[in-house]
Design a protein around this motif. Structure first.
Motif, PDB file in Angstrom:
ATOM      1  N   ARG A   1       0.970  -1.335   0.019  1.00 15.49           N
ATOM      2  CA  ARG A   1       0.158   0.078   0.050  1.00 15.49           C
ATOM      3  C   ARG A   1       1.079   1.368  -0.156  1.00 15.49           C
ATOM      4  NH1 ARG A   1      -4.579  -2.871   3.049  1.00 15.49           N
ATOM      5  NH2 ARG A   1      -6.112  -2.651   2.009  1.00 15.49           N
ATOM      6  N   TRP A   2       1.798   1.550   0.948  1.00 14.42           N
ATOM      7  CA  TRP A   2       3.095   2.525   0.698  1.00 14.42           C
ATOM      8  C   TRP A   2       3.346   2.476  -0.212  1.00 14.42           C
ATOM      9  CZ3 TRP A   2       7.615   2.409  -0.099  1.00 14.42           C
ATOM     10  CH2 TRP A   2       8.460   3.882  -0.275  1.00 14.42           C
ATOM     11  N   GLY A   3       3.757   1.361  -0.925  1.00 13.10           N
ATOM     12  CA  GLY A   3       4.563   1.553  -2.131  1.00 13.10           C
ATOM     13  C   GLY A   3       3.568   2.603  -3.213  1.00 13.10           C
ATOM     14  N   LEU A   4       2.591   1.690  -3.251  1.00 14.68           N
ATOM     15  CA  LEU A   4       1.986   1.832  -4.154  1.00 14.68           C
ATOM     16  C   LEU A   4       1.235   4.002  -3.942  1.00 14.68           C
ATOM     17  CD1 LEU A   4      -0.690  -0.769  -4.148  1.00 14.68           C
ATOM     18  CD2 LEU A   4       0.314  -0.345  -6.290  1.00 14.68           C
TER      19      LEU A   4
ATOM     20  N   LEU B   1       4.438   5.673  -4.939  1.00 12.26           N
ATOM     21  CA  LEU B   1       4.544   5.674  -6.926  1.00 12.26           C
ATOM     22  C   LEU B   1       3.238   6.908  -7.390  1.00 12.26           C
ATOM     23  CD1 LEU B   1       4.878   2.067  -7.639  1.00 12.26           C
ATOM     24  CD2 LEU B   1       7.020   4.081  -8.315  1.00 12.26           C
ATOM     25  N   ILE B   2       2.232   6.539  -7.007  1.00  6.68           N
ATOM     26  CA  ILE B   2       0.935   7.896  -6.964  1.00  6.68           C
ATOM     27  C   ILE B   2       1.685   9.353  -7.112  1.00  6.68           C
ATOM     28  CG2 ILE B   2      -0.908   8.442  -6.931  1.00  6.68           C
ATOM     29  CD1 ILE B   2      -1.781   5.521  -6.082  1.00  6.68           C
ATOM     30  N   ALA B   3       1.784   9.302  -5.599  1.00  2.43           N
ATOM     31  CA  ALA B   3       2.394  10.642  -5.114  1.00  2.43           C
ATOM     32  C   ALA B   3       3.276  10.877  -6.516  1.00  2.43           C
ATOM     33  CB  ALA B   3       3.459  10.539  -3.920  1.00  2.43           C
ATOM     34  N   LEU B   4       4.977  10.800  -6.420  1.00  2.09           N
ATOM     35  CA  LEU B   4       5.920  10.556  -7.125  1.00  2.09           C
ATOM     36  C   LEU B   4       5.548  10.992  -8.621  1.00  2.09           C
ATOM     37  CD1 LEU B   4       8.273   7.651  -6.349  1.00  2.09           C
ATOM     38  CD2 LEU B   4       8.515  10.437  -5.773  1.00  2.09           C
ATOM     39  N   ASP B   5       4.221  10.135  -9.383  1.00  2.00           N
ATOM     40  CA  ASP B   5       4.168  10.841 -10.949  1.00  2.00           C
ATOM     41  C   ASP B   5       3.639  12.213 -11.348  1.00  2.00           C
ATOM     42  OD1 ASP B   5       4.115   8.785 -12.602  1.00  2.00           O
ATOM     43  OD2 ASP B   5       1.877   8.529 -12.793  1.00  2.00           O
ATOM     44  N   ASP B   6       2.877  12.010  -9.514  1.00  4.30           N
ATOM     45  CA  ASP B   6       2.082  13.498  -9.428  1.00  4.30           C
ATOM     46  C   ASP B   6       2.741  14.528  -9.408  1.00  4.30           C
ATOM     47  OD1 ASP B   6      -0.466  12.299  -9.688  1.00  4.30           O
ATOM     48  OD2 ASP B   6      -0.756  12.156  -7.339  1.00  4.30           O
ATOM     49  N   GLU B   7       4.118  14.283  -9.699  1.00  2.00           N
ATOM     50  CA  GLU B   7       4.535  15.812  -9.181  1.00  2.00           C
ATOM     51  C   GLU B   7       5.046  16.142 -10.441  1.00  2.00           C
ATOM     52  OE1 GLU B   7       8.250  15.379  -6.566  1.00  2.00           O
ATOM     53  OE2 GLU B   7       7.198  14.847  -4.975  1.00  2.00           O
ATOM     54  N   ARG B   8       5.301  14.931 -11.567  1.00  2.00           N
ATOM     55  CA  ARG B   8       5.893  14.899 -13.374  1.00  2.00           C
ATOM     56  C   ARG B   8       4.762  15.171 -13.716  1.00  2.00           C
ATOM     57  NH1 ARG B   8      11.816  13.758 -13.239  1.00  2.00           N
ATOM     58  NH2 ARG B   8      12.773  14.890 -11.300  1.00  2.00           N
TER      59      ARG B   8
END
Length: 740
Positions: free
Chosen positions: A467-470, A473-480
């Motif tokens: 759950r944390w990893g997902l 990844l969502i948060a990181l992808d939202d940054e770009r």
């Protein structure tokens, strides 16, 4: 008897911490005959440990953190790729040692052991220079006894895995010895040279010098994995050290440590906890740093151990956990560098069908991080070792990498983190299917660390990590800009992943596996901490959190030190500073050694460092996208402050609390960003002055938008400070600059 001695130690620590805290001195009242009651130094690569060898001898262990065997058999890494002990200097006396005491000057990074022999004191002073790979040993005091009867001797350790010394350890069928070592002399430099069967080796070189009327020794250790340059390098290090200008070298050494300590501070009214915190700061920089080997379980201070390796299912994560808030990302960097060097091996650790897009790491490894995980769809894993069935270790380790990115906001870190985190989560995605209710679950059994019956379906360890990893990844992808092709898949799995297994006692180990026997690891509670997926602000989950913690701690037969650091951090998340402090006090009284090291059969460095994190979390927490100031203050801590602690978004935060009330908070922005802050200022109107923009304000909580270089100060009007500044206007108004 053990409890009595520990109680005496704890009381003694209170007395001496009170007396010597401002001097930066940590005392060890009786040097014992193990590393756990010795005095130590280190520079992130080399280190010393001084303690008794017997009633007639003092020893100074010499360590270097990267001296590992490097044979090719990954199946027996704890032997073929084990951390190797080096050896020690021994001073023997004809007369009996009457008393031996120690002290560590952690501010100046020096250690002293004072030995009384024949009624006369001899002082052994050790320094491991911060800016050079040189150890300095100096003797002073009444040296007549030493010169007449003392004998200096180098005692080497056999170059073999210390795990062979433990009967319970499964040993390889073939474990040929390393070649014999030899000692010799090149001019005025003596040396010990140890070749390794796999190539290369390590060498210790030393030379006697004089500092006035004090005999002294310069020592260096060199290591390589090919050739024999290590001998020449060790000898050269000793010969070229400018010992005739020793005072200048000492000044550089002390200046390095002064700059290190100046990066952040915590000031609390509990002398034992305060001194302990300082010692962990000292230990961190002694054990590792930028360009240095990552921390294994020992740091530079080796002892007989069945754990001569890196451990990836808790230990390395806890060891690095305090570095982020402490504003010491240069310490964190050694872990990041080890991961970056070994991405190819992390990929090869997964089964061959998944290597095209996945990565993982098993329980333990050498610095090369070769540690296969065998879990695959349709494979019966009952014959595998438990460590090869731990799917989530790499993803949890990347939680530290994620913090390193978020606390540094370095875009180059993002570029390395994102693809590796994606690979680690992909391994999970290969193992998922939907159940009858359309919920995703792990179709193969995996192992929940440390629990005897932890080989099961849908372990809470894996569900929490996934759950944390997902989410990361969502948060990181939202940054770009743009979207990763798997973005919608991550969101779908995150939203529809099977619930955490639980019963009337709280969170279970796994589906169909209740928590029924004592369990030192909190692997089944990681959704509470460190991931905060289930947290105290969710009022509907408070009872579940309390039941789960109480049930875990109620079975205390196998609880160990980090069981109490985990509990302390969970209590801190709940805002219960008194229970958090009680857990820390239990740790210090019953588990931490006299010099703040820790052992479970052999040295394991992570637990005291995890306690350092728990202390930080009493003062500052960041989770659920919010920083919290003094969120869990014990009732007895009326006056507390901290300076330049680091939080998510690379914000430096300072705050002060007087007479039980927060007086002010200062936020410095190192990058453009937004910070949501629970200020802890409940009485009086909140006033904000400085530079920046107030986006929201709700009681004691504010949302600030700051650009690089902005400093915002938050006070309560009742303290009188706010009148000196321009207060901010309505929502969205740019804050005024500070007035004179």
């Amino acid at each position: 008897m053990r409890t009595t001695l520990l109680s005496i130690f704890f009381v003694a620590q209170v007395i001496f911490a009170c007396a010597q805290q401002t001097e930066g001195i940590f005392p060890v009242e009786q040097l014992g005959n193990t590393i756990y009651s010795g005095v130590f130094t280190g520079n992130g690569l080399l280190g010393t440990m001084t303690y008794r060898k017997s009633n007639h001898a003092i020893r100074i262990d010499i360590g270097r953190t990267d001296v590992y065997d490097h044979r090719k058999n990954s199946e027996t890494a704890l032997f073929d790729k084990a951390r190797l002990p080096i050896g020690h200097f021994e001073w023997s006396f004809m007369d009996t040692i009457q008393q031996a005491v120690g002290r560590m000057d952690y501010r100046n990074a020096e250690a002293e052991a004072t030995v009384i022999v024949g009624g006369k004191p001899i002082v052994f002073r050790t320094i491991t220079f911060a800016h050079r790979d040189i150890i300095y040993i100096e003797l002073s005091g009444d040296l007549s006894t030493f010169e007449q009867s003392g004998v200096l001797q180098w005692v080497s350790e056999q170059a073999k895995s210390p795990r062979v010394n433990f009967a319970h350890a499964k040993k390889p069928d073939q474990y040929p010895p390393n070649p014999p070592a030899h000692t010799g002399k090149q001019g005025d430099v003596q040396f010990h040279h140890q070749p390794l069967l796999a190539g290369g080796g390590y060498s210790v070189a030393w030379k006697r010098v004089s500092r006035g009327d004090k005999p002294a020794y310069l020592v260096s250790v060199a290591y390589d994995t090919v050739g024999s340059d290590h001998l020449a390098n060790a000898v050269t290090n000793v010969r070229t050290f400018p010992w005739r200008t020793l005072d200048e070298e000492l000044q550089q050494h002390r200046l390095w440590w002064q700059k290190y300590y100046a990066k952040s501070s915590i000031n609390i009214p509990d002398p034992v906890i305060q001194q302990f915190y300082h010692m962990q700061l000292y230990k961190l920089a002694s054990a590792t740093g930028d360009g240095r080997p990552a921390m294994d379980l020992q740091g530079p201070w080796t002892a007989n151990t069945p754990w001569p390796a890196y451990w990836h299912n808790l230990n390395i994560q806890l060891a690095y956990s305090p570095t982020f808030t402490a504003n010491h990302l240069e310490i964190s960097k050694s872990l990041i560098q080890m991961i970056d060097r070994n991405v190819d091996n992390l990929i090869r650790n997964v089964p061959a069908p998944y290597q095209y897009n996945s990565a993982a790491i098993g329980r333990s490894s050498a610095p090369d991080m070769v540690s296969p995980v065998y879990v695959a769809r349709g494979k019966d894993g009952r014959a595998w070792d438990d460590g090869k069935r731990e799917v989530g270790n790499l993803t949890w380790m990347l939680h530290s990498y994620y913090q390193y990115y978020r606390y540094s906001m370095d875009s180059s870190v993002y570029d390395r983190l994102f693809p590796l985190l994606k690979r680690s989560v992909n391994y999970y995605l290969h193992l998922l299917d939907e159940d009858e209710q359309g919920r995703y679950h792990i179709v193969e059994k995996t192992y929940s660390p440390e629990y005897g019956k932890g080989y099961a379906y849908d372990t809470n360890y894996d569900l929490a990590i996934l759950r944390w990893g997902l989410q990361a990844l969502i948060a990181l992808d939202d940054e770009r800009p743009g979207r990763d092709p798997l973005y919608e898949r991550w969101k779908d799995v995150r939203a529809n992943l099977r619930d955490y297994p639980q019963d009337e006692d709280g969170f279970m180990i796994a589906k169909d596996v209740p928590y029924a026997e004592s369990h030192r690891h909190y692997s089944h509670l990681m959704m509470i901490y460190p991931f905060y997926d289930v947290h105290w602000e969710q009022s509907e989950n408070r009872d579940l959190i309390v039941r789960s913690m109480q049930h875990w701690q109620s079975k205390d037969a196998y609880l160990q030190g980090y069981s109490f650091t985990g509990a302390a951090s969970m209590y801190a998340m709940m805002g219960d500073g008194d229970k958090a402090l009680q857990s820390l006090q239990t740790l210090l009284k019953h588990y931490v050694k006299p010099n703040t090291l820790y052992a479970e059969t052999g040295p394991v460095i992570e637990t005291p460092l995890a306690a350092m994190t728990s202390i930080q979390e009493l003062c500052l927490q960041y989770w659920n996208e919010t920083a919290r100031i003094f969120p869990a203050m014990p009732k007895t801590w009326r006056d507390v402050s901290f300076h330049d602690l680091l939080t998510d978004g690379a914000f430096l935060v300072s705050a002060e609390r007087k007479e039980g009330k927060t007086t002010h908070v200062v936020v410095k922005s190192q990058y453009d960003g937004v910070l949501r802050l629970q200020t802890g200022i409940w009485e009086g109107d909140v006033r904000i002055h400085g530079k920046g923009k107030l986006l929201e304000r709700d009681g004691e909580e504010v949302l600030l938008q700051l650009v690089k270089g902005d400093v915002a100060t938050i006070t309560r009007d009742t303290d009188g400070l706010a009148d000196k500044y321009h207060n901010i206007g309505p929502r969205g108004h740019v804050l005024s600059e500070l007035s004179p």
